[in-house]
Write a protein that holds these residues in place. Structure first.
Motif, mmCIF file in Angstrom:
data_model
loop_
_atom_site.group_PDB
_atom_site.id
_atom_site.type_symbol
_atom_site.label_atom_id
_atom_site.label_comp_id
_atom_site.label_asym_id
_atom_site.label_seq_id
_atom_site.Cartn_x
_atom_site.Cartn_y
_atom_site.Cartn_z
ATOM 1 N N GLU A 40 0.939 -1.205 0.122
ATOM 2 C CA GLU A 40 -0.091 -0.050 -0.011
ATOM 3 C C GLU A 40 0.778 1.386 0.084
ATOM 4 O OE1 GLU A 40 -1.102 0.382 4.733
ATOM 5 O OE2 GLU A 40 -2.194 -1.102 3.539
ATOM 6 N N GLY A 41 0.316 2.401 -0.273
ATOM 7 C CA GLY A 41 1.117 3.557 -0.365
ATOM 8 C C GLY A 41 2.120 3.524 -1.396
ATOM 9 N N ALA A 42 3.286 4.336 -0.896
ATOM 10 C CA ALA A 42 4.361 4.506 -1.809
ATOM 11 C C ALA A 42 5.035 3.071 -2.349
ATOM 12 C CB ALA A 42 5.464 5.333 -1.336
ATOM 13 N N PRO A 43 5.060 2.030 -1.505
ATOM 14 C CA PRO A 43 5.499 0.891 -2.272
ATOM 15 C C PRO A 43 4.458 0.172 -3.326
ATOM 16 C CG PRO A 43 5.934 0.710 0.229
ATOM 17 C CD PRO A 43 5.126 2.213 -0.332
ATOM 18 N N LEU A 44 3.282 0.405 -3.094
ATOM 19 C CA LEU A 44 2.309 -0.038 -4.020
ATOM 20 C C LEU A 44 2.411 0.572 -5.097
ATOM 21 C CD1 LEU A 44 -0.236 -1.801 -4.848
ATOM 22 C CD2 LEU A 44 -1.661 -0.070 -4.220
ATOM 23 N N PHE A 45 2.508 1.881 -5.311
ATOM 24 C CA PHE A 45 2.718 2.929 -6.622
ATOM 25 C C PHE A 45 4.186 2.314 -7.197
ATOM 26 C CE2 PHE A 45 4.519 6.644 -8.420
ATOM 27 C CZ PHE A 45 3.284 6.884 -9.456
ATOM 28 N N ILE A 46 5.172 2.408 -6.460
ATOM 29 C CA ILE A 46 6.385 2.065 -7.050
ATOM 30 C C ILE A 46 6.420 0.827 -7.851
ATOM 31 C CG2 ILE A 46 8.851 1.565 -6.593
ATOM 32 C CD1 ILE A 46 8.743 3.432 -4.126
ATOM 33 N N GLU A 47 5.803 -0.427 -7.181
ATOM 34 C CA GLU A 47 5.806 -1.569 -7.638
ATOM 35 C C GLU A 47 4.615 -1.598 -9.029
ATOM 36 O OE1 GLU A 47 5.488 -4.877 -4.729
ATOM 37 O OE2 GLU A 47 7.629 -4.635 -4.350
ATOM 38 N N VAL A 48 3.651 -1.015 -8.927
ATOM 39 C CA VAL A 48 2.784 -1.253 -9.969
ATOM 40 C C VAL A 48 3.140 -0.322 -11.261
ATOM 41 C CG1 VAL A 48 0.294 -0.432 -10.657
ATOM 42 C CG2 VAL A 48 0.668 -1.531 -8.500
ATOM 43 N N THR A 49 3.829 0.661 -11.082
ATOM 44 C CA THR A 49 4.389 1.727 -12.046
ATOM 45 C C THR A 49 5.661 0.635 -12.514
ATOM 46 O OG1 THR A 49 3.860 3.548 -10.776
ATOM 47 C CG2 THR A 49 5.252 3.821 -12.827
ATOM 48 N N LEU A 50 6.399 0.131 -11.667
ATOM 49 C CA LEU A 50 7.782 -0.467 -12.357
ATOM 50 C C LEU A 50 6.983 -2.028 -12.921
ATOM 51 C CD1 LEU A 50 10.712 -1.269 -12.280
ATOM 52 C CD2 LEU A 50 10.278 -2.704 -10.079
ATOM 53 N N LYS A 51 6.109 -2.530 -12.717
ATOM 54 C CA LYS A 51 5.653 -3.506 -13.376
ATOM 55 C C LYS A 51 5.102 -3.146 -14.771
ATOM 56 C CE LYS A 51 2.821 -7.869 -12.601
ATOM 57 N NZ LYS A 51 1.938 -8.322 -11.696
ATOM 58 N N LEU A 52 4.267 -1.953 -14.855
ATOM 59 C CA LEU A 52 3.726 -1.518 -15.932
ATOM 60 C C LEU A 52 5.040 -1.055 -16.996
ATOM 61 C CD1 LEU A 52 1.537 -0.685 -17.772
ATOM 62 C CD2 LEU A 52 1.740 1.568 -16.557
ATOM 63 N N MET A 53 5.869 -0.407 -16.441
ATOM 64 C CA MET A 53 7.034 0.059 -17.202
ATOM 65 C C MET A 53 7.806 -1.056 -17.671
ATOM 66 S SD MET A 53 6.762 3.301 -18.041
ATOM 67 C CE MET A 53 8.420 3.367 -18.723
ATOM 68 N N THR A 54 8.130 -2.073 -16.925
ATOM 69 C CA THR A 54 9.009 -3.348 -17.337
ATOM 70 C C THR A 54 8.085 -4.332 -18.205
ATOM 71 O OG1 THR A 54 8.562 -4.309 -15.122
ATOM 72 C CG2 THR A 54 10.647 -3.143 -15.531
ATOM 73 N N SER A 55 6.828 -3.960 -18.325
ATOM 74 C CA SER A 55 6.150 -4.861 -19.404
ATOM 75 C C SER A 55 6.105 -4.110 -20.534
ATOM 76 C CB SER A 55 4.811 -5.006 -19.036
ATOM 77 O OG SER A 55 4.640 -5.879 -17.628
ATOM 78 N N LEU A 56 6.131 -2.737 -20.680
ATOM 79 C CA LEU A 56 6.132 -1.839 -21.791
ATOM 80 C C LEU A 56 7.484 -1.697 -22.436
ATOM 81 C CD1 LEU A 56 3.420 0.807 -20.678
ATOM 82 C CD2 LEU A 56 2.864 -1.163 -22.177
ATOM 83 N N LEU A 57 8.466 -1.392 -21.709
ATOM 84 C CA LEU A 57 9.737 -1.363 -22.260
ATOM 85 C C LEU A 57 10.294 -2.306 -23.175
ATOM 86 C CD1 LEU A 57 12.143 0.739 -22.305
ATOM 87 C CD2 LEU A 57 13.017 -0.287 -20.223
ATOM 88 N N PRO A 58 10.265 -3.704 -22.958
ATOM 89 C CA PRO A 58 10.713 -4.651 -23.920
ATOM 90 C C PRO A 58 10.114 -4.548 -25.189
ATOM 91 C CG PRO A 58 10.345 -5.764 -21.921
ATOM 92 C CD PRO A 58 9.613 -4.483 -21.809
ATOM 93 N N THR A 59 8.609 -4.052 -25.412
ATOM 94 C CA THR A 59 8.165 -3.737 -26.773
ATOM 95 C C THR A 59 8.708 -2.723 -27.371
ATOM 96 O OG1 THR A 59 6.295 -4.759 -25.699
ATOM 97 C CG2 THR A 59 6.072 -3.456 -27.718
ATOM 98 N N LEU A 60 9.013 -1.601 -26.686
ATOM 99 C CA LEU A 60 9.700 -0.249 -27.186
ATOM 100 C C LEU A 60 11.213 -0.736 -27.515
ATOM 101 C CD1 LEU A 60 9.784 2.792 -27.956
ATOM 102 C CD2 LEU A 60 10.297 2.947 -25.519
#
Length: 192
Positions: A40-60
């Motif tokens: 929850e809080g900042a750790p949740l934001f960091i991890e969800v954003t990290l998961k999203l970015m590391t899922s999208l970055l390989p495509t880019l």
């Protein structure tokens, strides 16, 4: 064309290790992907954003490699290939060394051990170092502004993940053993 094939092969070997380890652990009943789970809080934001970015970055990255039509500087492209290859080696060694303690994210209720030998004797976070080196190598070899921005964002997210999620967990879980380790081995590379 050869540089593109080499870099795509490097990326493939990285993701074969990453997803192969996840599949192997799933067969043992271990849930490897812990990003965003139970946070929850900042750790949740960091991890969800990290998961999203590391899922999208390989495509880019694949798009940048396959459709790169710039005039590459041969030295930078060669250096990028070497750095990316080194990153895959570092990542693979870290995953092998962690054995079944390896997770993507922190699983607070997991029974783990503090791994401090082998590659972990010169880097407290060799998996993150491996990711960063591979991403940097791709960026150097097939540079474009979008890839640069996305890579920079992921570097920041990895660092935030380490500082605000992983290190507090390790201090809590391993106490003085982790503090002693932290005093002797640097976060990314080197010993004190």
């Amino acid at each position: 064309m050869l540089a593109k094939i080499i870099m795509l092969t490097i990326m493939a070997s990285f993701y074969i290790c990453y997803f192969g380890k996840m599949i192997e652990q799933r067969k043992q009943g271990i849930s490897t992907d812990q990003l965003g789970k139970g946070k929850e809080g900042a750790p949740l934001f960091i991890e969800v954003t990290l998961k999203l970015m590391t899922s999208l970055l390989p495509t880019l990255q694949v798009f940048s490699i396959c459709f790169y039509n710039g005039n590459p500087h041969m030295v930078l492209q060669s250096l990028g290939i070497i750095i990316a290859g080194l990153g895959v080696l570092v990542f693979n060694l870290s995953v092998l060394q962690m054995k079944d303690n390896w997770r993507a994210g922190v699983q607070e209720d997991a029974q783990t051990v503090l791994v401090i030998d082998g590659i972990y004797s010169i880097s407290r976070n060799p998996a993150f170092l491996g990711f960063n080196l591979m991403y940097l190598g791709i960026l150097l070899s097939f540079f474009n502004c979008y890839l640069c921005l996305a890579t920079f964002i992921v570097f920041i997210l990895f660092h935030l993940q380490i500082v605000y999620v992983e290190e507090p967990f390790l201090r809590e879980a391993f106490g003085q053993d982790f503090l002693n380790y932290q005093k002797t081995v640097m976060r990314y590379l080197g010993r004190r």
